[in-house]
Motif scaffolding. Sequence first.
Motif, PDB file in Angstrom:
ATOM      1  N   LYS A 216      -6.204  -0.494  -9.964  1.00  0.00           N
ATOM      2  CA  LYS A 216      -6.485  -0.030 -11.411  1.00  0.00           C
ATOM      3  C   LYS A 216      -5.956  -1.417 -12.401  1.00  0.00           C
ATOM      4  O   LYS A 216      -5.972  -1.160 -13.566  1.00  0.00           O
ATOM      5  CB  LYS A 216      -5.388   1.029 -11.740  1.00  0.00           C
ATOM      6  CG  LYS A 216      -5.539   2.295 -10.976  1.00  0.00           C
ATOM      7  CD  LYS A 216      -4.526   3.203 -10.944  1.00  0.00           C
ATOM      8  CE  LYS A 216      -4.578   4.560 -10.307  1.00  0.00           C
ATOM      9  NZ  LYS A 216      -3.694   5.471 -10.403  1.00  0.00           N
TER      10      LYS A 216
ATOM     11  N   TRP B 260       0.922  -1.127  -0.005  1.00  0.00           N
ATOM     12  CA  TRP B 260       0.024  -0.125   0.129  1.00  0.00           C
ATOM     13  C   TRP B 260       0.771   1.202  -0.054  1.00  0.00           C
ATOM     14  O   TRP B 260       1.702   1.322   0.698  1.00  0.00           O
ATOM     15  CB  TRP B 260      -0.915  -0.005   1.266  1.00  0.00           C
ATOM     16  CG  TRP B 260      -1.858   1.387   1.404  1.00  0.00           C
ATOM     17  CD1 TRP B 260      -3.124   1.225   1.028  1.00  0.00           C
ATOM     18  CD2 TRP B 260      -1.329   2.394   1.899  1.00  0.00           C
ATOM     19  NE1 TRP B 260      -3.729   2.506   1.070  1.00  0.00           N
ATOM     20  CE2 TRP B 260      -2.637   3.172   1.903  1.00  0.00           C
ATOM     21  CE3 TRP B 260      -0.252   3.211   2.795  1.00  0.00           C
ATOM     22  CZ2 TRP B 260      -2.740   4.452   2.361  1.00  0.00           C
ATOM     23  CZ3 TRP B 260      -0.409   4.274   3.147  1.00  0.00           C
ATOM     24  CH2 TRP B 260      -1.530   5.015   2.846  1.00  0.00           C
ATOM     25  N   ASN B 261       0.275   2.440  -0.710  1.00  0.00           N
ATOM     26  CA  ASN B 261       1.143   3.543  -0.621  1.00  0.00           C
ATOM     27  C   ASN B 261      -0.206   4.570  -0.553  1.00  0.00           C
ATOM     28  O   ASN B 261      -1.348   4.198  -0.819  1.00  0.00           O
ATOM     29  CB  ASN B 261       2.246   3.967  -1.562  1.00  0.00           C
ATOM     30  CG  ASN B 261       1.699   3.831  -3.051  1.00  0.00           C
ATOM     31  OD1 ASN B 261       0.547   4.185  -3.421  1.00  0.00           O
ATOM     32  ND2 ASN B 261       2.511   3.583  -3.900  1.00  0.00           N
ATOM     33  N   LYS B 262      -0.156   6.037  -0.478  1.00  0.00           N
ATOM     34  CA  LYS B 262      -1.291   6.833  -0.892  1.00  0.00           C
ATOM     35  C   LYS B 262      -1.770   6.699  -2.049  1.00  0.00           C
ATOM     36  O   LYS B 262      -3.155   7.088  -2.225  1.00  0.00           O
ATOM     37  CB  LYS B 262      -0.956   8.216  -0.448  1.00  0.00           C
ATOM     38  CG  LYS B 262      -0.240   8.265   1.107  1.00  0.00           C
ATOM     39  CD  LYS B 262       0.220   9.855   1.285  1.00  0.00           C
ATOM     40  CE  LYS B 262       0.757  10.060   2.749  1.00  0.00           C
ATOM     41  NZ  LYS B 262       1.071  11.292   3.207  1.00  0.00           N
ATOM     42  N   GLU B 263      -1.444   6.186  -3.115  1.00  0.00           N
ATOM     43  CA  GLU B 263      -1.873   6.390  -4.486  1.00  0.00           C
ATOM     44  C   GLU B 263      -2.671   5.301  -4.539  1.00  0.00           C
ATOM     45  O   GLU B 263      -3.602   5.276  -5.522  1.00  0.00           O
ATOM     46  CB  GLU B 263      -0.711   6.665  -5.467  1.00  0.00           C
ATOM     47  CG  GLU B 263      -0.393   8.160  -5.512  1.00  0.00           C
ATOM     48  CD  GLU B 263       0.623   8.521  -4.300  1.00  0.00           C
ATOM     49  OE1 GLU B 263       1.723   7.794  -3.798  1.00  0.00           O
ATOM     50  OE2 GLU B 263       0.415   9.947  -3.977  1.00  0.00           O
ATOM     51  N   GLU B 264      -1.988   4.221  -4.358  1.00  0.00           N
ATOM     52  CA  GLU B 264      -2.413   2.693  -4.720  1.00  0.00           C
ATOM     53  C   GLU B 264      -2.308   1.636  -3.631  1.00  0.00           C
ATOM     54  O   GLU B 264      -1.499   1.786  -2.772  1.00  0.00           O
ATOM     55  CB  GLU B 264      -1.708   2.281  -6.141  1.00  0.00           C
ATOM     56  CG  GLU B 264      -1.645   2.833  -7.395  1.00  0.00           C
ATOM     57  CD  GLU B 264      -1.202   2.194  -8.630  1.00  0.00           C
ATOM     58  OE1 GLU B 264      -1.643   1.630  -9.386  1.00  0.00           O
ATOM     59  OE2 GLU B 264       0.108   2.386  -8.487  1.00  0.00           O
ATOM     60  N   ARG B 265      -3.224   0.788  -3.991  1.00  0.00           N
ATOM     61  CA  ARG B 265      -3.171  -0.787  -2.970  1.00  0.00           C
ATOM     62  C   ARG B 265      -3.040  -1.761  -3.763  1.00  0.00           C
ATOM     63  O   ARG B 265      -3.867  -1.909  -4.946  1.00  0.00           O
ATOM     64  CB  ARG B 265      -4.350  -0.650  -2.223  1.00  0.00           C
ATOM     65  CG  ARG B 265      -4.635  -1.906  -1.531  1.00  0.00           C
ATOM     66  CD  ARG B 265      -6.223  -1.987  -0.758  1.00  0.00           C
ATOM     67  NE  ARG B 265      -7.158  -2.204  -1.832  1.00  0.00           N
ATOM     68  CZ  ARG B 265      -8.303  -2.437  -1.582  1.00  0.00           C
ATOM     69  NH1 ARG B 265      -8.706  -2.508  -0.350  1.00  0.00           N
ATOM     70  NH2 ARG B 265      -9.302  -2.603  -2.351  1.00  0.00           N
ATOM     71  N   TYR B 266      -2.051  -2.724  -3.510  1.00  0.00           N
ATOM     72  CA  TYR B 266      -2.118  -3.899  -4.288  1.00  0.00           C
ATOM     73  C   TYR B 266      -2.238  -5.016  -3.277  1.00  0.00           C
ATOM     74  O   TYR B 266      -1.869  -5.014  -2.038  1.00  0.00           O
ATOM     75  CB  TYR B 266      -0.429  -3.924  -4.518  1.00  0.00           C
ATOM     76  CG  TYR B 266      -0.220  -3.200  -5.842  1.00  0.00           C
ATOM     77  CD1 TYR B 266      -0.077  -3.642  -7.189  1.00  0.00           C
ATOM     78  CD2 TYR B 266       0.255  -1.835  -5.663  1.00  0.00           C
ATOM     79  CE1 TYR B 266       0.327  -2.839  -8.158  1.00  0.00           C
ATOM     80  CE2 TYR B 266       0.557  -1.077  -6.695  1.00  0.00           C
ATOM     81  CZ  TYR B 266       0.766  -1.546  -7.949  1.00  0.00           C
ATOM     82  OH  TYR B 266       1.092  -0.667  -9.072  1.00  0.00           O
TER      83      TYR B 266
ATOM     84  N   ASP C 148      -2.927  -2.801 -12.370  1.00  0.00           N
ATOM     85  CA  ASP C 148      -1.302  -2.925 -12.435  1.00  0.00           C
ATOM     86  C   ASP C 148      -0.954  -4.285 -11.851  1.00  0.00           C
ATOM     87  O   ASP C 148      -1.197  -4.571 -10.538  1.00  0.00           O
ATOM     88  CB  ASP C 148      -0.660  -1.626 -12.288  1.00  0.00           C
ATOM     89  CG  ASP C 148      -1.030  -0.332 -13.018  1.00  0.00           C
ATOM     90  OD1 ASP C 148      -1.141  -0.821 -14.263  1.00  0.00           O
ATOM     91  OD2 ASP C 148      -1.061   0.565 -12.542  1.00  0.00           O
TER      92      ASP C 148
ATOM     93  N   SER D 156      -3.070  -4.205  -8.633  1.00  0.00           N
ATOM     94  CA  SER D 156      -3.646  -3.093  -7.821  1.00  0.00           C
ATOM     95  C   SER D 156      -5.092  -2.934  -8.244  1.00  0.00           C
ATOM     96  O   SER D 156      -5.500  -3.356  -9.209  1.00  0.00           O
ATOM     97  CB  SER D 156      -2.978  -1.756  -8.336  1.00  0.00           C
ATOM     98  OG  SER D 156      -3.133  -1.375  -9.689  1.00  0.00           O
TER      99      SER D 156
END
Length: 323
Positions: A185, A3-9, A187, A183
């Motif tokens: 999205k 996880w980061n602020k932009e995406e979750r995998y 990815d 992700s």
Amino acid sequence: MLWNKEERYTHLPYENEAELESAVNEVKSQLFGSKRIYLDDKKKIGKRGKTNNLPDGYLIDLTNQKDPKVFVVENDLTSHQHLKHIAVQILEFSLSFEASKVKVKNVIKEMLQKRQVEWRKCELFAKENGFENVDYLLESIIHKPDSFNALLIIDELGEELETVLISRFRFPVETVTLKRFKSDKGDILYDFEPFLNDLSEDTEKVNITDIDTIVVPAREDGFNEVFIGEDCWYAIRLNSSMIPMIKYIAAYQVAPISAITHIAEVKSIDQYKDTNKYILTFTDPAEKVKKVSIGKIKGKAPQSPRYSSKERILKAKSLDEVF
């Protein structure tokens, strides 16, 4: 989850071995490095009427100029296979390999001939290291004693399986874990440690052909009671394919000493009890050497076993020159 602020995998399990094999091909340059060649053609090996197998691929390892190797590759999913199946499969690969070395060499040669870049890489290696040609290079690798090496690429490696691989086989079995994440999205992200990554880190300055020593960090009580008191060192993780190269063990005493202080010749390397680790027994008591302390690069202090050479350690003025 990653996880980061932009995406979750989130973890994306492989549905079958074909998906794992596809992932290996996608990351192979980063997974194996520039001095190894991964060949994923499926060709049966073994003699008619005896054990026959279909390996998932071969890895030609050209990192060691004096001792190039070939690994027979098995791709497996822990969710689909029982430990016994994986162990039996690797054992059968070894039997087929030993029974049909001429066939193995020809199979690998045919794979290389279909890949111009990889063939050229082998040609250059052969020319630079005293092998007459690629055919003779492969002949030298496959027909030498104890030439069989196995590489298991798996989605998850449990301690039980790792212990089985150490205890059941006399030949080297290396393992790589390759996980997949996706992700929101769509990815894809792969999680893995490059093949023999700890060795690659140590060979930035130390040529792999010169390696003969394992350097282990030791606290004062363990150093005095075991390294000095029992003439051995145990519960060490090692790459099984590196074991034949290890002739010495050096002790790096952690703070406040923060230096390599002793070296011992290694008499034997064996599985430590019923674990996935090893015990190194010394030929004679460890000898005190001139202290090799931390230099300007603080990160050189070993936090886990590291590879080097006795000659380099004895000549070094600081750890900067050891690793």
